[in-house]
Write a protein that holds these residues in place. Sequence first.
Motif, short mmCIF file in Angstrom:
data_model
loop_
_atom_site.label_atom_id
_atom_site.label_comp_id
_atom_site.label_asym_id
_atom_site.label_seq_id
_atom_site.Cartn_x
_atom_site.Cartn_y
_atom_site.Cartn_z
N GLY A 15 39.58 32.89 69.09
CA GLY A 15 39.53 33.15 67.66
C GLY A 15 38.52 34.18 67.23
N SER A 16 37.95 34.94 68.16
CA SER A 16 36.89 35.89 67.78
C SER A 16 37.45 37.17 67.14
CB SER A 16 36.04 36.25 69.01
OG SER A 16 36.87 36.73 70.04
N GLY A 17 38.74 37.43 67.30
CA GLY A 17 39.33 38.60 66.64
C GLY A 17 39.96 39.61 67.58
N LYS A 18 40.34 39.19 68.78
CA LYS A 18 40.90 40.13 69.76
C LYS A 18 42.25 40.70 69.29
CE LYS A 18 40.72 36.88 72.88
NZ LYS A 18 40.00 35.87 72.08
N THR A 19 43.14 39.81 68.84
CA THR A 19 44.46 40.29 68.39
C THR A 19 44.30 41.14 67.13
OG1 THR A 19 45.43 38.29 69.30
CG2 THR A 19 46.81 39.55 67.80
N THR A 20 43.36 40.77 66.29
CA THR A 20 43.08 41.57 65.09
C THR A 20 42.67 42.98 65.51
OG1 THR A 20 42.31 39.56 63.99
CG2 THR A 20 41.68 41.65 62.96
N ASN A 155 31.82 40.49 65.32
CA ASN A 155 32.88 40.43 64.31
C ASN A 155 32.67 39.23 63.38
OD1 ASN A 155 35.35 41.42 63.24
ND2 ASN A 155 36.49 39.83 64.33
N LYS A 156 33.46 39.18 62.32
CA LYS A 156 33.43 38.08 61.34
C LYS A 156 32.07 38.00 60.66
CE LYS A 156 37.03 35.17 63.23
NZ LYS A 156 37.47 33.81 63.46
N ASP A 158 31.42 38.84 57.79
CA ASP A 158 31.56 38.45 56.37
C ASP A 158 31.32 36.95 56.20
OD1 ASP A 158 33.95 38.20 57.96
OD2 ASP A 158 35.07 37.68 56.17
N ARG A 186 36.70 42.00 60.39
CA ARG A 186 38.10 42.16 60.79
C ARG A 186 38.25 43.27 61.82
NH1 ARG A 186 40.99 38.49 58.62
NH2 ARG A 186 40.09 37.48 56.82
N ARG A 253 40.62 25.58 68.42
CA ARG A 253 41.54 26.64 68.00
C ARG A 253 42.94 26.08 67.84
NH1 ARG A 253 43.24 30.90 65.76
NH2 ARG A 253 43.60 32.87 66.86
N LYS A 255 46.75 27.95 66.81
CA LYS A 255 47.43 29.14 66.31
C LYS A 255 48.91 29.02 66.54
CE LYS A 255 46.58 32.04 70.33
NZ LYS A 255 46.12 33.33 70.81
#
Length: 324
Positions: A15-20, A155-156, A158, A186, A253, A255
């Motif tokens: 969930g750290s943002g790899k696919t993003t 990342n993240k 925010d 993001r 996680r 998804k």
Amino acid sequence: MQSAIPVTFITGFLGSGKTTLVNRLLQQKEGLRVGVVVNEFGELPIDGSLISRSEGMDIVELANGCVCCASRGDLEGALSALASSGKPLDHILLESSGLADPGPVIERLVSPPLSDALHLQQTVTLVDAANFDRNLEHAEAAYNQITHADLLVLNKTDLVSPQEVEQIRAGLELLNPSAPVLVAVRASLDLADLLAYPPRMEAAESSPSLRGEHVPHAAHGRSMTSISLTSELTLDEDKFRSWLGGLPPTVIRVKGIVKVFRAGESRDLIVHVVSGLITLEDATEIGVDGQRGVVVIGSDLDDPAIRSGFQGCIGRAEEQVVPA
Ligand SMILES: Nc1nc2c(ncn2[C@@H]2O[C@H](COP(=O)(O)OP(=O)(O)OP(=O)(O)O)[C@@H](O)[C@H]2O)c(=O)[nH]1
């Protein structure tokens, strides 16, 4: 003959943002031909559905297990399928599963036969600012992902205060002093910047302190397991939200893509839960054509309770959920 294709290996905890990041890079590829390999810990090929398809990109899914544990032939097969998939590729993005130990994968990428056709340009590790301590506590993989990085993307940011960003940055600099840290929201990185970012450091590669032994999979994260729940049937959105909200904290996680029913209409939703933070987004844009369902990942999971909870979300009594 095509010269060695540069590969960016993208790691980072669940969930750290790899696919993003992969999607963001693909949006910027402008004329480049980019190949993508995605790898899942769970049985459902969710990431393959969440990657935006476009002209000039090819994708191969390496499902059902961590890339670091995949048999030699699986990774080689996926990469050579890409390399021989038509027009020459300018770049390959290899996205690992969130529990993968990058060490063995890097080892294989820089050794023959893969190194004959590919050139590992860099290993980029996404770090989830909102779950930095927890991820390090949970899994050795999270530590190995940081120490093996050529570039760290914090990342993240925010979701945390500027003070926390600075504390985590200092922690990252201690764990991996040679990797620059980019602060992002993001996964806001420019492809051009990324490709210009540090070529892989040969010194770090050969440093025993950064290597680490590959540990058996169960040890990657305190016996982390996954449960795949599939349903082509319609779920009640309110029941589904409340089931997600009631999952125990040992669930790290969730998804997937599900069809939900609300006010007489059904629609597809993309589901993300990262450490209790639930996001449900409309899936219309991605044009769902694969299997619908969710993957639940965590430690000490109560399999029957999770399956029956999911089944209880079904929208209409006469329909039945078929667990995977
Ligand atoms: N608030 C916030 N959410 C983010 C950020 N980056 C990604 N997300 C969200 O975090 C969730 C997980 O992002 P992914 O890109 O799927 O993470 P991942 O590392 O590919 O996940 P796994 O494949 O399960 O390991 C999604 O809901 C994203 O939209 C960010 O900077 N801030």
